[in-house]
Scaffold this active site. Structure first.
Site, PDB file in Angstrom:
ATOM      1  N   ASP A 217      -4.799   3.722  -2.026  1.00  0.00           N
ATOM      2  CA  ASP A 217      -5.902   3.986  -1.102  1.00  0.00           C
ATOM      3  C   ASP A 217      -6.424   5.408  -1.281  1.00  0.00           C
ATOM      4  O   ASP A 217      -5.716   6.374  -0.987  1.00  0.00           O
ATOM      5  CB  ASP A 217      -5.417   3.813   0.346  1.00  0.00           C
ATOM      6  CG  ASP A 217      -5.179   2.358   0.682  1.00  0.00           C
ATOM      7  OD1 ASP A 217      -6.139   1.571   0.609  1.00  0.00           O
ATOM      8  OD2 ASP A 217      -4.026   2.003   1.013  1.00  0.00           O
TER       9      ASP A 217
ATOM     10  N   ASP B 231      -6.779  -6.571   3.835  1.00  0.00           N
ATOM     11  CA  ASP B 231      -6.158  -5.244   3.899  1.00  0.00           C
ATOM     12  C   ASP B 231      -6.236  -4.661   5.309  1.00  0.00           C
ATOM     13  O   ASP B 231      -7.327  -4.443   5.833  1.00  0.00           O
ATOM     14  CB  ASP B 231      -6.904  -4.337   2.899  1.00  0.00           C
ATOM     15  CG  ASP B 231      -6.292  -2.955   2.766  1.00  0.00           C
ATOM     16  OD1 ASP B 231      -5.229  -2.700   3.356  1.00  0.00           O
ATOM     17  OD2 ASP B 231      -6.899  -2.116   2.068  1.00  0.00           O
TER      18      ASP B 231
ATOM     19  N   MET C 116     -12.216   4.512  -0.807  1.00  0.00           N
ATOM     20  CA  MET C 116     -12.927   4.682   0.459  1.00  0.00           C
ATOM     21  C   MET C 116     -13.622   6.027   0.379  1.00  0.00           C
ATOM     22  O   MET C 116     -13.244   6.998   1.043  1.00  0.00           O
ATOM     23  CB  MET C 116     -11.929   4.608   1.634  1.00  0.00           C
ATOM     24  CG  MET C 116     -11.474   3.191   1.913  1.00  0.00           C
ATOM     25  SD  MET C 116      -9.918   3.103   2.813  1.00  0.00           S
ATOM     26  CE  MET C 116      -8.780   3.217   1.443  1.00  0.00           C
TER      27      MET C 116
ATOM     28  N   MET D 244     -11.647  -5.965   4.899  1.00  0.00           N
ATOM     29  CA  MET D 244     -10.891  -5.019   5.732  1.00  0.00           C
ATOM     30  C   MET D 244     -10.597  -5.682   7.069  1.00  0.00           C
ATOM     31  O   MET D 244     -11.513  -6.104   7.772  1.00  0.00           O
ATOM     32  CB  MET D 244     -11.701  -3.740   5.990  1.00  0.00           C
ATOM     33  CG  MET D 244     -11.789  -2.755   4.837  1.00  0.00           C
ATOM     34  SD  MET D 244     -10.217  -2.187   4.138  1.00  0.00           S
ATOM     35  CE  MET D 244      -9.312  -1.606   5.563  1.00  0.00           C
TER      36      MET D 244
ATOM     37  N   SER E  60       0.844  -1.202   0.000  1.00  0.00           N
ATOM     38  CA  SER E  60       0.000   0.000   0.000  1.00  0.00           C
ATOM     39  C   SER E  60       0.874   1.245   0.000  1.00  0.00           C
ATOM     40  O   SER E  60       1.604   1.512   0.957  1.00  0.00           O
ATOM     41  CB  SER E  60      -0.898   0.010   1.234  1.00  0.00           C
ATOM     42  OG  SER E  60      -1.446   1.308   1.363  1.00  0.00           O
TER      43      SER E  60
ATOM     44  N   MET F 117      -9.090   8.131  -0.076  1.00  0.00           N
ATOM     45  CA  MET F 117      -9.993   8.450   1.046  1.00  0.00           C
ATOM     46  C   MET F 117     -10.516   9.868   0.886  1.00  0.00           C
ATOM     47  O   MET F 117      -9.742  10.774   0.554  1.00  0.00           O
ATOM     48  CB  MET F 117      -9.227   8.358   2.362  1.00  0.00           C
ATOM     49  CG  MET F 117      -8.548   7.024   2.580  1.00  0.00           C
ATOM     50  SD  MET F 117      -7.595   7.065   4.106  1.00  0.00           S
ATOM     51  CE  MET F 117      -6.830   5.456   4.052  1.00  0.00           C
TER      52      MET F 117
ATOM     53  N   HIS G 232      -8.291   1.101  -4.203  1.00  0.00           N
ATOM     54  CA  HIS G 232      -9.284   0.884  -3.153  1.00  0.00           C
ATOM     55  C   HIS G 232      -9.935   2.224  -2.833  1.00  0.00           C
ATOM     56  O   HIS G 232      -9.310   3.088  -2.220  1.00  0.00           O
ATOM     57  CB  HIS G 232      -8.528   0.298  -1.934  1.00  0.00           C
ATOM     58  CG  HIS G 232      -9.339   0.099  -0.713  1.00  0.00           C
ATOM     59  ND1 HIS G 232      -8.755  -0.139   0.519  1.00  0.00           N
ATOM     60  CD2 HIS G 232     -10.680   0.083  -0.502  1.00  0.00           C
ATOM     61  CE1 HIS G 232      -9.695  -0.293   1.431  1.00  0.00           C
ATOM     62  NE2 HIS G 232     -10.875  -0.152   0.837  1.00  0.00           N
TER      63      HIS G 232
ATOM     64  N   HIS H 112      -0.974  -1.134  -4.449  1.00  0.00           N
ATOM     65  CA  HIS H 112      -2.274  -0.860  -3.817  1.00  0.00           C
ATOM     66  C   HIS H 112      -2.399   0.638  -3.541  1.00  0.00           C
ATOM     67  O   HIS H 112      -1.555   1.235  -2.857  1.00  0.00           O
ATOM     68  CB  HIS H 112      -2.401  -1.656  -2.521  1.00  0.00           C
ATOM     69  CG  HIS H 112      -3.736  -1.560  -1.860  1.00  0.00           C
ATOM     70  ND1 HIS H 112      -4.834  -2.309  -2.244  1.00  0.00           N
ATOM     71  CD2 HIS H 112      -4.176  -0.780  -0.832  1.00  0.00           C
ATOM     72  CE1 HIS H 112      -5.874  -2.006  -1.482  1.00  0.00           C
ATOM     73  NE2 HIS H 112      -5.500  -1.080  -0.611  1.00  0.00           N
TER      74      HIS H 112
HETATM   75  C1  DX5 Z   1      -6.562   1.419   5.370  1.00  0.00           C
HETATM   76  C2  DX5 Z   1      -6.082   1.113   3.985  1.00  0.00           C
HETATM   77  C3  DX5 Z   1      -4.948   0.170   3.920  1.00  0.00           C
HETATM   78  C4  DX5 Z   1      -3.718   0.656   4.641  1.00  0.00           C
HETATM   79  C5  DX5 Z   1      -2.979  -0.559   5.126  1.00  0.00           C
HETATM   80  O1  DX5 Z   1      -7.729   2.124   5.333  1.00  0.00           O
HETATM   81  O2  DX5 Z   1      -7.117   0.550   3.187  1.00  0.00           O
HETATM   82  O3  DX5 Z   1      -4.621  -0.208   2.587  1.00  0.00           O
HETATM   83  O4  DX5 Z   1      -2.875   1.422   3.834  1.00  0.00           O
HETATM   84  O5  DX5 Z   1      -1.936  -0.134   5.917  1.00  0.00           O
HETATM   85  P1  DX5 Z   1      -1.268  -1.067   7.019  1.00  0.00           P
HETATM   86  O6  DX5 Z   1      -0.724  -2.248   6.266  1.00  0.00           O
HETATM   87  O7  DX5 Z   1      -0.222  -0.184   7.589  1.00  0.00           O
HETATM   88  O8  DX5 Z   1      -2.338  -1.458   7.968  1.00  0.00           O
HETATM   89 ZN    ZN Z   2      -6.540  -0.335   1.115  1.00  0.00          ZN
END
Ligand code: DX5
Ligand code: ZN
Length: 220
Positions: free
Chosen positions: A36, A176, A69, A138, A9, A38, A67, A34
């Site tokens: 993320d 994840d 969010m 998750m 990620s 948000m 991903h 990956h």
């Molecule tokens: C959290 C994300 C993850 C995050 C994982 O909301 O979806 O992808 O980056 O990070 P670690 O591996 O540090 O938990």
């Molecule tokens: Zn993620």
């Protein structure tokens, strides 16, 4: 040896050295990058948006596993497709018409994934499992990297694997949040196909070696 896919990620990457970190993933044994996204609404944090995805896309040589969010993800499906995303994952909890959203993602040529928050029952995907390329479980509450793994995830992965088999479906299972060598073997045993790891990879002394270690986890 397992054939697990590792998806580092980039949320945990050093954004001041983003090109270097993306290239590290390119040269590692990782399968995917990956990403993320948000929005500060669906989750209590804002990560990064299109300009950074564009930069990552420019340097990445492996598929972009993105991903979302965000609320109402339908608004940006075409945008992420235009940015070169390979697989777009939306949250079950953010979609009122999940079937329509999944079809819209696939219509662009991208693969479609659905993510479930820790409290969301995997059984809720029963009527759509055959349409999915991936289910993301998750294993922390989404929003932040570096949180602790929730052990209930193992049962969810097992139940989902069973459902996929019963429906003769081909969805991959991705886990994840809080993934490390402490839980990787048990997750693979439970049925995980893809492991996302942020902090565990990027905060380690040798991220390339850490990715290799995860990719070669031995299961009994
Ligand atoms: C959290 C994300 C993850 C995050 C994982 O909301 O979806 O992808 O980056 O990070 P670690 O591996 O540090 O938990
Ligand atoms: Zn993620």
């Amino acid at each position: 040896m397992s054939t697990i896919k590792i998806a580092p990620s980039l949320l945990a990457a050093d954004f001041g050295n983003l090109q270097r970190d993306v290239e590290m993933v390119n040269q590692s044994e990782a399968a995917w990058h990956h990403l993320d996204i948000m929005d500060g609404l669906f989750v209590p944090n804002i990560s990064y948006g299109m300009p950074l995805v564009k930069t990552i896309s420019k340097f990445a040589t492996k598929p972009l596993d993105t991903h979302l969010m965000i609320v109402d993800p339908d608004r940006y499906i075409q945008t992420f497709s235009d940015l070169g995303v390979y697989l777009l994952t939306v949250h079950y909890e953010a979609c009122s018409h999940l079937h329509r959203t999944v079809q819209a993602i696939k219509a662009t040529g991208m693969k479609a994934g659905v993510a479930l928050n820790p409290h969301t029952n995997v059984e809720l995907l029963k009527n759509i499992i055959g349409d999915l390329d991936l289910v993301l479980i998750m294993s922390v509450n989404p929003g932040f990297g570096g949180q602790s793994f929730i052990p209930n995830t193992y049962d969810k992965v097992r139940t989902l694997k069973q459902m996929i088999k019963e429906h003769n479906a081909s969805a991959l299972i991705e886990v994840d949040g809080g993934v490390s060598m402490d839980n990787a073997a048990k997750l693979i045993e439970a049925g995980a196909d893809v492991l996302v790891a942020g902090s565990y990879v990027f905060k380690s002394k040798n991220p390339t070696a850490t990715i290799a270690e995860l990719a070669h986890v031995v299961i009994s």
